[in-house]
Design an enzyme around this catalytic site. Structure first.
Site, short mmCIF file in Angstrom:
data_model
loop_
_atom_site.label_atom_id
_atom_site.label_comp_id
_atom_site.label_asym_id
_atom_site.label_seq_id
_atom_site.Cartn_x
_atom_site.Cartn_y
_atom_site.Cartn_z
N LYS A 117 8.13 -3.38 -0.77
CA LYS A 117 6.81 -2.90 -1.21
C LYS A 117 6.79 -1.40 -1.12
CE LYS A 117 2.78 -4.76 -2.39
NZ LYS A 117 2.51 -6.13 -2.88
N1 GLU Z 1 2.28 -6.79 -6.47
C1 GLU Z 1 2.45 -8.18 -6.75
C2 GLU Z 1 2.48 -8.99 -5.48
O1 GLU Z 1 1.94 -8.59 -4.47
C3 GLU Z 1 3.64 -8.45 -7.67
C4 GLU Z 1 4.95 -7.99 -7.16
C5 GLU Z 1 6.08 -8.06 -8.21
O2 GLU Z 1 5.84 -8.54 -9.30
O3 GLU Z 1 7.17 -7.62 -7.88
O4 GLU Z 1 2.98 -10.08 -5.44
#
Ligand code: GLU
Length: 427
Positions: A117
């Site tokens: 993240k």
């Molecule tokens: N931000 C989204 C989540 O929290 C998608 C993450 C992604 O597609 O890599 O799952």
């Protein structure tokens, strides 16, 4: 809680969301196969965490600095994968927790990714479009040693979108000297994005809600739905619920809380929000106090905003049958316990909102093979993955009388730690 195992760069006084992730790991650890116990500690320690300074020139000529992060929580099952969040309150602890939840989530839906993240501590509403582009590009350049199509693949999250992904992809590609579409997902269609990606998280929320409703013999038609957060996830979920005949009776975001017991017109509210930037004054609805949102009697509550929104202060008052977590980490462990005692079913984030990363996986595969699928095929595959993951979690929860979150963590942690154990230690 094992505070002795905290990385030294996280203060024990202000653990933030990371503390919630640790508590969830503590709860699930004793339920895992004993052979995996020696590896549980890997989940309590992000593999690597990067903090970067992001200096940009503002439109008025001054220089401003922002703090950015990228965390790889675990890469045992594949490259890191997870979104990038732009928010004024982003902290390292929050990004670590969000990366941890990505590790579990990716394993729950069995996509071949680890958990990562990123985030920038910035209020994007304070920036012009040109400043937003400069912040994004400098951030992408600062974290470029962490990312790559086979290393770590960012995606949109709160306050980031396809435009931001296009800038990240371009910045990375410029440095590499070639176009690398697969370095991020959630891109515009014209740059190797995938059909169905924009609605994917909301669609996954709706599919898991529908599966849970079937188990409880609750019809979707006529069911009352309340939604917190009207961004990418909240809006798409509300739209899909309404299309299936449910009544979306309340929507809350930072600008206000609007209700209509007969059902809100979701598309009119979306239009009003994009025209005015606020829910206030939306057509055919009444404005109520933010706190009153939580006590509205309903069949489905969809938190689709920030962490820790459902906590010991409001868990007792919630009058929903099923909570479907569109957001990451919206429910604290204390609230989980209260909701469990009250018989409210919680479809946990690591399952309910996994539709986004599932279609991100499809996008990544399509970019690699340069062969693009139809929207119908994408939605069908997404629905199958979500429904199968739901069934597996429900069955385990039923068998051992566990909350769905614990069952999801058992399945996710088991997959991650099996991979970890098989790989062993280097050197
Ligand atoms: N931000 C989204 C989540 O929290 C998608 C993450 C992604 O597609 O890599 O799952």
């Amino acid at each position: 809680m094992h505070t002795s195992q905290l990385p030294s760069y996280i203060s024990s006084e202000n653990l933030g969301p990371w503390h919630i992730f640790l508590e969830q790991i503590e709860q699930v650890a004793p339920l895992l196969d004993k052979r995996l116990w020696p590896w549980v500690e890997t989940l309590r320690r992000p593999k690597r965490s990067l903090i970067v300074d992001i200096p940009i020139r503002l439109d008025n000529g001054e220089i401003a600095h922002f703090e950015g992060y990228r965390v790889h929580h675990n890469t045992s099952r594949g490259p890191g994968k997870g979104g990038v969040r732009f928010h004024q309150d982003v902290t390292l602890s929050e990004v670590m927790a969000l990366a941890g939840w990505m590790t579990i989530k990716n394993a729950v839906v069995n996509v071949p990714f680890g958990g990562a993240k990123g985030g920038i501590r910035v209020d994007p509403r304070d920036l012009s479009l040109a400043e937003l582009e400069r912040v994004t590009r400098r951030y992408a350049s600062e974290i470029s040693m962490m990312i790559g199509p086979d290393k770590d693949i960012p995606a949109p999250d709160m306050n980031t979108n396809a435009m931001v992904m296009a800038w990240m992809m371009d910045t990375y590609s410029m440095v590499q000297g070639r176009t690398v579409t697969g370095v991020v997902t959630g891109k515009p269609l014209a740059l190797g994005g995938s059909l169905g990606r924009a609605d994917a998280t909301g669609r996954g929320v709706f599919v898991t809600a529908r599966q849970a409703a079937r188990k409880l013999n609750l019809p979707i038609a006529g069911a009352r739905v309340i939604v917190q957060g009207f961004g990418n996830v909240g809006e798409a979920s509300a739209r899909l619920f309404a299309a299936a005949g449910a009544k979306v009776i309340a929507i809350q975001d930072v600008s206000g809380t609007v209700v209509n017991a007969a059902g809100l017109d979701v598309s009119a509210i979306k239009q009003h929000l994009s025209d005015t930037g606020s829910l206030r004054g939306a057509p055919d609805c009444e404005l109520i106090a933010a706190d009153d949102f939580w006590t509205i009697p309903c069949e489905f509550l969809v938190p689709a905003a920030l962490e820790s929104q459902i906590n010991r202060h409001n868990a007792q008052k919630i009058a929903a049958r099923i909570i479907v977590e569109g957001a990451n980490g919206p429910t604290t462990p204390e609230a989980d316990a209260i909701l469990g005692e009250r018989g409210i079913v919680v479809v946990p984030d690591v399952l309910a909102n996994a539709g986004g990363v599932t279609v991100s996986y499809f996008e990544w595969v399509q970019d690699f093979s340069s062969f693009f699928w139809s929207e119908e095929e994408i939605n069908q595959r997404l629905e199958k993955i979500m429904a199968d993951a739901f069934e597996a979690i429900w069955a385990l929860a039923d068998k051992h009388r566990l909350p769905l979150r614990t069952a999801a963590f058992v399945i996710g942690c088991d997959r991650v730690l099996q991979a970890r154990a098989l790989r062993g230690l280097y050197p």
